[in-house]
Design an enzyme around this catalytic site. Structure first.
Site, PDB file in Angstrom:
ATOM      1  N   LYS A  14     -13.642   6.494  -4.489  1.00  0.00           N
ATOM      2  CA  LYS A  14     -12.990   6.344  -5.808  1.00  0.00           C
ATOM      3  C   LYS A  14     -13.560   5.138  -6.533  1.00  0.00           C
ATOM      4  O   LYS A  14     -14.088   4.199  -5.927  1.00  0.00           O
ATOM      5  CB  LYS A  14     -11.478   6.216  -5.691  1.00  0.00           C
ATOM      6  N   ASP A 145      -4.262   3.234  -1.523  1.00  0.00           N
ATOM      7  CA  ASP A 145      -5.215   4.171  -2.132  1.00  0.00           C
ATOM      8  C   ASP A 145      -5.241   5.542  -1.454  1.00  0.00           C
ATOM      9  O   ASP A 145      -5.912   6.451  -1.930  1.00  0.00           O
ATOM     10  CB  ASP A 145      -6.650   3.607  -2.041  1.00  0.00           C
TER      11      ASP A 145
HETATM   12  O1  C5P Z   1      -2.395  -0.962   0.751  1.00  0.00           O
HETATM   13  P1  C5P Z   1      -3.665  -1.471   1.357  1.00  0.00           P
HETATM   14  O2  C5P Z   1      -3.534  -1.680   2.839  1.00  0.00           O
HETATM   15  O3  C5P Z   1      -4.878  -0.707   0.995  1.00  0.00           O
HETATM   16  O4  C5P Z   1      -3.862  -2.901   0.705  1.00  0.00           O
HETATM   17  C1  C5P Z   1      -4.743  -3.861   1.264  1.00  0.00           C
HETATM   18  C2  C5P Z   1      -4.331  -5.237   0.778  1.00  0.00           C
HETATM   19  O5  C5P Z   1      -4.594  -5.353  -0.625  1.00  0.00           O
HETATM   20  C3  C5P Z   1      -2.855  -5.535   0.930  1.00  0.00           C
HETATM   21  O6  C5P Z   1      -2.582  -6.085   2.188  1.00  0.00           O
HETATM   22  C4  C5P Z   1      -2.610  -6.533  -0.176  1.00  0.00           C
HETATM   23  O7  C5P Z   1      -3.044  -7.814   0.223  1.00  0.00           O
HETATM   24  C5  C5P Z   1      -3.556  -6.076  -1.262  1.00  0.00           C
HETATM   25  N1  C5P Z   1      -2.912  -5.222  -2.273  1.00  0.00           N
HETATM   26  C6  C5P Z   1      -2.037  -5.792  -3.181  1.00  0.00           C
HETATM   27  N2  C5P Z   1      -1.454  -5.019  -4.139  1.00  0.00           N
HETATM   28  C7  C5P Z   1      -1.725  -3.700  -4.225  1.00  0.00           C
HETATM   29  C8  C5P Z   1      -2.626  -3.085  -3.315  1.00  0.00           C
HETATM   30  C9  C5P Z   1      -3.197  -3.893  -2.343  1.00  0.00           C
HETATM   31  O8  C5P Z   1      -1.784  -6.996  -3.136  1.00  0.00           O
HETATM   32  N3  C5P Z   1      -1.155  -2.976  -5.188  1.00  0.00           N
END
Ligand code: C5P
Length: 310
Positions: A14, A145
């Site tokens: 993406k 994502d």
């Molecule tokens: O959700 P995911 O594990 O992909 O997110 C990785 C990191 O990115 C999270 O631990 C967080 O630190 C950050 N993040 C965030 N806000 C979001 C998506 C991700 O702070 N909306």
């Protein structure tokens, strides 16, 4: 691991055409308004059923040797979650082989894409019959994502990125992606965003005007280009200042717009048409020492596609 594959799932990467980032929430995540687009760079996930209850994961492809294939791997967690939630009969297992082509730690959600492919693949392999919406809800438990990558196409993402509203695909955009010699950690980029916000250097906000969304979905490169926006870009550049050279090189070589993809460090260049994108892809490596590799792609493309194999 046997080399028999019952199913192969191709899953796209993406890019965020617009990534508007709000303040950090109490749960540590950031409120987002983002237009996701699935693009034609694919990881390939092969799955075959096991009847001994084991789930095994192996990975090949660029950078895969640095990834653990254990319970910490998002793809493995996806398979385990799927089996738990679907109340699959005991004994159901899978061999999962992931061939990676999407740049790792690059801001293109390769790890999330693999998890989405495993959800779609296990659903089919084990005959569980979950709907795409149910798979996307499971995806949201795995990462911000993953839900989008269950659907693909274009979608507006809100919340932490997991609340999705599919959007029309007006036309095909032609992209060039430049990967970088080193990766960036997504949590670190968000932390840097917070630091810069605390210093008053950036202002968190999640406003994505309706006309921006309309133009972004039009699929007309000239209308899309002025709206491309990534609020994480300043933080990515703070951590990796040399990326500015790559972005500028792409602009001077004719890109309509250049942005860091997601949390970076991959840079995304929007071209006028396919021929212009091909030319840009040829020129870019010679223009910035921070370009490791260049990939051509188009978007939007559908989400994970499963085919029976072998
Ligand atoms: O959700 P995911 O594990 O992909 O997110 C990785 C990191 O990115 C999270 O631990 C967080 O630190 C950050 N993040 C965030 N806000 C979001 C998506 C991700 O702070 N909306």
């Amino acid at each position: 691991m046997p080399d028999r594959s019952d199913l192969v799932v191709e899953v796209p990467a993406k890019v965020n055409l617009a990534l508007c980032v709000g303040p950090r929430r109490a749960d540590g995540y950031h409120e987002l308004a983002t237009l996701f687009q699935a693009v034609s760079l694919y990881d390939e996930v092969a799955l075959s059923a096991r009847d001994d209850g084991q789930i095994r994961l192996a990975m090949t492809g660029e950078g895969s040797e640095t990834l653990a294939c254990d319970q910490t791997n998002l793809a493995m967690r996806a398979a385990v979650l799927m089996r738990e939630r679907a109340e699959a009969p005991p004994g159901l297992g899978a061999d999962i082989r992931i061939d990676k082509h999407v740049p790792m730690a690059g801001g293109m959600a390769g790890g999330s894409a693999d998890a989405a492919a495993v959800l779609v693949g296990c659903n089919a392999l084990w005959g569980l019959g979950l709907s795409l919406d149910q798979l996307a809800a499971l995806g949201a438990e795995l990462g911000s994502d993953v839900s989008f990558l269950v659907y693909g196409g274009n979608a507006l993402g809100t919340g932490r990125g997991e609340k999705l509203a599919p959007q029309p695909a007006g036309g095909q955009l032609e992209w060039v992606f430049a990967t970088a010699p080193r990766g960036l950690s997504t949590p670190l980029v968000y932390r840097t965003f917070d630091d810069m916000a605390a210093q008053g250097r950036i202002r968190p906000n999640v406003e994505l005007p309706d006309e921006a969304l309309r133009d972004l979905c039009s699929g007309e490169a000239q209308r899309v280009a002025p709206w491309l926006r990534n609020d994480l870009q300043a933080a990515a550049l703070e951590l990796y200042p040399e990326l500015a050279t790559t972005l500028e090189a792409g602009r001077s070589a004719g890109a309509l717009a250049a942005i860091v993809s997601g949390s970076g460090p991959t840079c995304a260049f929007l071209a006028t048409d396919a021929a212009a994108a091909d030319r840009l892809a040829e020129q870019l490596p010679g223009l910035s020492s921070e370009v490791r590799d260049v990939r051509r792609a188009h978007g939007p493309v559908p989400g994970p596609q499963a085919r029976v194999d072998g």
